[in-house]
Write a protein that holds these residues in place. Structure first.
Motif, PDB file in Angstrom:
ATOM      1  N   ILE B  58      38.672  58.419  40.051  1.00 18.43           N
ATOM      2  CA  ILE B  58      37.789  57.407  39.455  1.00 18.43           C
ATOM      3  C   ILE B  58      38.586  56.520  38.491  1.00 18.43           C
ATOM      4  O   ILE B  58      38.470  55.290  38.522  1.00 18.43           O
ATOM      5  N   GLY B  61      40.622  54.217  40.406  1.00 21.31           N
ATOM      6  CA  GLY B  61      39.749  53.225  41.045  1.00 21.31           C
ATOM      7  C   GLY B  61      39.380  52.087  40.120  1.00 21.31           C
ATOM      8  O   GLY B  61      39.095  50.983  40.564  1.00 21.31           O
ATOM      9  N   VAL B  62      39.367  52.358  38.825  1.00 18.00           N
ATOM     10  CA  VAL B  62      39.090  51.292  37.864  1.00 18.00           C
ATOM     11  C   VAL B  62      40.392  50.649  37.384  1.00 18.00           C
ATOM     12  O   VAL B  62      40.499  49.430  37.286  1.00 18.00           O
ATOM     13  N   PRO B  65      42.375  48.026  40.086  1.00 19.19           N
ATOM     14  CA  PRO B  65      41.799  46.668  40.094  1.00 19.19           C
ATOM     15  C   PRO B  65      41.937  45.967  38.744  1.00 19.19           C
ATOM     16  O   PRO B  65      42.156  44.755  38.712  1.00 19.19           O
ATOM     17  N   ALA B  66      41.837  46.735  37.650  1.00 21.92           N
ATOM     18  CA  ALA B  66      41.926  46.117  36.317  1.00 21.92           C
ATOM     19  C   ALA B  66      43.283  45.455  36.106  1.00 21.92           C
ATOM     20  O   ALA B  66      43.376  44.370  35.533  1.00 21.92           O
ATOM     21  N   PHE B  68      45.268  44.171  38.450  1.00 25.66           N
ATOM     22  CA  PHE B  68      45.269  42.927  39.223  1.00 25.66           C
ATOM     23  C   PHE B  68      44.423  41.860  38.533  1.00 25.66           C
ATOM     24  O   PHE B  68      44.774  40.690  38.490  1.00 25.66           O
ATOM     25  N   TYR B  69      43.285  42.307  38.001  1.00 25.38           N
ATOM     26  CA  TYR B  69      42.344  41.397  37.330  1.00 25.38           C
ATOM     27  C   TYR B  69      42.988  40.752  36.106  1.00 25.38           C
ATOM     28  O   TYR B  69      42.865  39.551  35.874  1.00 25.38           O
ATOM     29  N   ILE B  70      43.734  41.557  35.336  1.00 29.19           N
ATOM     30  CA  ILE B  70      44.368  41.028  34.122  1.00 29.19           C
ATOM     31  C   ILE B  70      45.532  40.108  34.486  1.00 29.19           C
ATOM     32  O   ILE B  70      45.719  39.050  33.897  1.00 29.19           O
ATOM     33  N   ALA B  71      46.322  40.528  35.487  1.00 28.94           N
ATOM     34  CA  ALA B  71      47.528  39.769  35.822  1.00 28.94           C
ATOM     35  C   ALA B  71      47.239  38.556  36.693  1.00 28.94           C
ATOM     36  O   ALA B  71      48.073  37.661  36.797  1.00 28.94           O
ATOM     37  N   GLY B  72      46.059  38.495  37.305  1.00 25.32           N
ATOM     38  CA  GLY B  72      45.708  37.454  38.265  1.00 25.32           C
ATOM     39  C   GLY B  72      46.170  36.043  37.950  1.00 25.32           C
ATOM     40  O   GLY B  72      46.960  35.471  38.698  1.00 25.32           O
ATOM     41  N   PRO B  73      45.717  35.452  36.833  1.00 22.87           N
ATOM     42  CA  PRO B  73      46.028  34.046  36.570  1.00 22.87           C
ATOM     43  C   PRO B  73      47.517  33.768  36.403  1.00 22.87           C
ATOM     44  O   PRO B  73      47.951  32.642  36.613  1.00 22.87           O
ATOM     45  N   GLU B  76      48.884  32.276  39.402  1.00 21.95           N
ATOM     46  CA  GLU B  76      48.336  30.996  39.853  1.00 21.95           C
ATOM     47  C   GLU B  76      49.312  29.848  39.629  1.00 21.95           C
ATOM     48  O   GLU B  76      50.062  29.833  38.668  1.00 21.95           O
ATOM     49  N   GLY B 109      42.896  28.481  35.383  1.00 26.29           N
ATOM     50  CA  GLY B 109      41.618  29.078  35.747  1.00 26.29           C
ATOM     51  C   GLY B 109      40.656  28.022  36.210  1.00 26.29           C
ATOM     52  O   GLY B 109      40.975  27.208  37.068  1.00 26.29           O
ATOM     53  N   TYR B 110      39.466  27.971  35.592  1.00 21.04           N
ATOM     54  CA  TYR B 110      38.444  27.009  35.996  1.00 21.04           C
ATOM     55  C   TYR B 110      38.543  25.725  35.183  1.00 21.04           C
ATOM     56  O   TYR B 110      37.749  24.808  35.364  1.00 21.04           O
ATOM     57  N   LEU B 111      39.496  25.646  34.270  1.00 22.04           N
ATOM     58  CA  LEU B 111      39.613  24.487  33.400  1.00 22.04           C
ATOM     59  C   LEU B 111      40.771  23.596  33.821  1.00 22.04           C
ATOM     60  O   LEU B 111      41.844  24.089  34.143  1.00 22.04           O
TER      61      LEU B 111
END
Lengths: 219, 194
Positions: B58, B61-62, B65-66, B68-73, B76, B109-111
């Motif tokens: 578990i 499992g968290v 993904p966390a 990838f989520y933090i390193a994502g931008p 970009e 990001g979105y800005l």
């Protein structure tokens, strides 16, 4: 090696005794319904972790709130998962907390000497609802907006103080950017602070008093 | 102090020694004890191992993904890989670095934000141009051209760069970054670093 480190720390902190008191304590013969409290605790930890992760990208500002949630959900790697866990976790937590409470009622586990545990549990139930209510506004979409209109109007019918209560909740007469920031502040700072303190008390009481046995048919 | 510390450690060692012995004892009678399965695991050991495995799954499992989520931008593209028009080539005085400014759009990001990009353009003969970044390679402060001294000065740690961008003195580890330059219809375009 790990044992030596454990000894070193134990000599200076006495953690083994605490660990035993918490995890190796004696319990009566119980059933699966007794896991609902732990399940709630687990969900809470998941909410804390995913919630902290969401704050890395979420912006509590009217022109950006929805766009940032949209970015988290649709553009970020695994953003859909983190937000999804937080979204569904909130419903799961409300459900589990209620089932946990029903079990305590059904087994009469709120009786002497566990009344204080029950009272702290009731406060935790209200806190859980407050988390749900404040968190619901944050995506700043139509559903969030109108749910908060309805929710604060419900608060408004409180005798005598209702009107002021609603205006204090909203930060003015109407929902605005001030409502968004104060709901955010409540959701990520005020409520978590209260929650952690109360969960600490609740669990101390559970461990101190021990858990109740399943009531006997003849009792 | 050491003597004070010894007894508890010794106690611990004793109880550690006792545990395996006890395990061995229970293992030897595995077939007769209903609490033990075929592999000689007690119910307690089995359960605590299951909890560790499930808890680990578990947590992973968290956590995965966390990450990838933090390193994502960071992965970009902020979108500066196009030719940017700086201005007229005639505005650059031969032999003197000229600061040219241009507004560029940067996506994070979105800005999408508008940022001012400042570039020193130099030419010796009026036809070959060099475009240097005004960002000091030490710690990112902005350098300025000082005509009297014939060098770029950084105000943060007194670094000096020569007119061609090489380090004259101070802490910078490398020369000023250079942009790719092209001239089209007597307009200067740059591409690359920053």
């Amino acid at each position: 090696m790990t044992n030596k480190i454990g000894d070193w720390v134990d000599e200076r902190s006495g953690w083994r005794k605490q660990y035993e008191a918490i995890f190796l304590r004696k319990i009566p013969k119980i059933n699966w319904l007794y896991t609902l409290g732990s399940a709630t605790l687990f969900t809470m930890m998941l909410q804390i972790i995913t919630g902290i992760l969401l704050t890395l990208y979420y912006v509590p500002e009217p022109t950006q709130a929805y766009a940032s949630v949209d970015y988290i959900t649709n553009d970020l790697t695994f953003g859909w998962l983190i937000r999804g866990l937080h979204h569904w976790g909130s419903s799961a937590m409300v459900l589990l907390v209620i089932l946990h409470m029903v079990r305590v009622i059904a087994y009469g586990a709120y009786k002497y000497p566990r009344e204080a545990t029950w009272f702290s549990g009731v406060a935790l139930l209200l806190l859980t609802f407050s988390f749900g209510f404040t968190g619901y506004l944050l995506p700043w979409d139509q559903r969030a907006y109108w749910a908060t209109v309805v929710g604060t109007r419900i608060g408004e019918v409180t005798p005598f103080v209702g009107g002021s209560l609603k205006n204090i909740m909203l930060g003015g007469e109407e929902i605005s950017g001030l409502t968004l920031t104060r709901f955010y502040g409540a959701h990520v700072w005020i409520l978590p602070g209260l929650l952690l303190g109360l969960v600490g008390i609740h669990m101390y009481l559970v461990i101190r008093n021990g858990i109740s046995a399943v009531p006997d048919r003849t009792e | 102090m050491r003597e004070d510390a010894d007894p508890p450690v010794a106690d611990q060692a004793d109880s550690d020694a006792a545990d395996p012995a006890q395990d061995a004892a229970t293992n030897s009678q595995a077939n007769t004890d209903p609490e033990l399965d075929a592999k000689g695991l007690s119910r307690r050991q089995m359960l605590s191992r299951s909890v560790a495995v499930m808890g680990g799954a578990i947590a992973a499992g968290v956590a995965v993904p966390a990450i990838f989520y933090i390193a994502g931008p960071a992965a970009e593209d902020s979108g500066t890989a196009e030719w940017i028009r700086l201005g007229a080539a005639s505005s650059v005085e031969p032999g003197k670095p000229t600061l040219m400014k241009v507004n560029i759009e940067r996506r994070s990001g979105y800005l999408t934000t508008t940022e001012e990009l400042s570039v020193f353009v130099t030419t010796e003969n009026g036809s070959d141009f060099v475009a240097l970044s005004n960002v000091c390679t030490h710690l990112g402060c902005r350098v300025r051209w000082v005509d009297d001294e014939g060098g770029f000065f950084c105000p943060c740690h007194n670094a000096v760069f020569n007119a061609d961008g090489t380090v004259a003195s101070g802490p910078p580890p490398s020369p000023l970054d250079e942009f790719e330059v092209k001239v089209e219809e007597s307009q200067i375009f740059i591409k690359g670093a920053s």
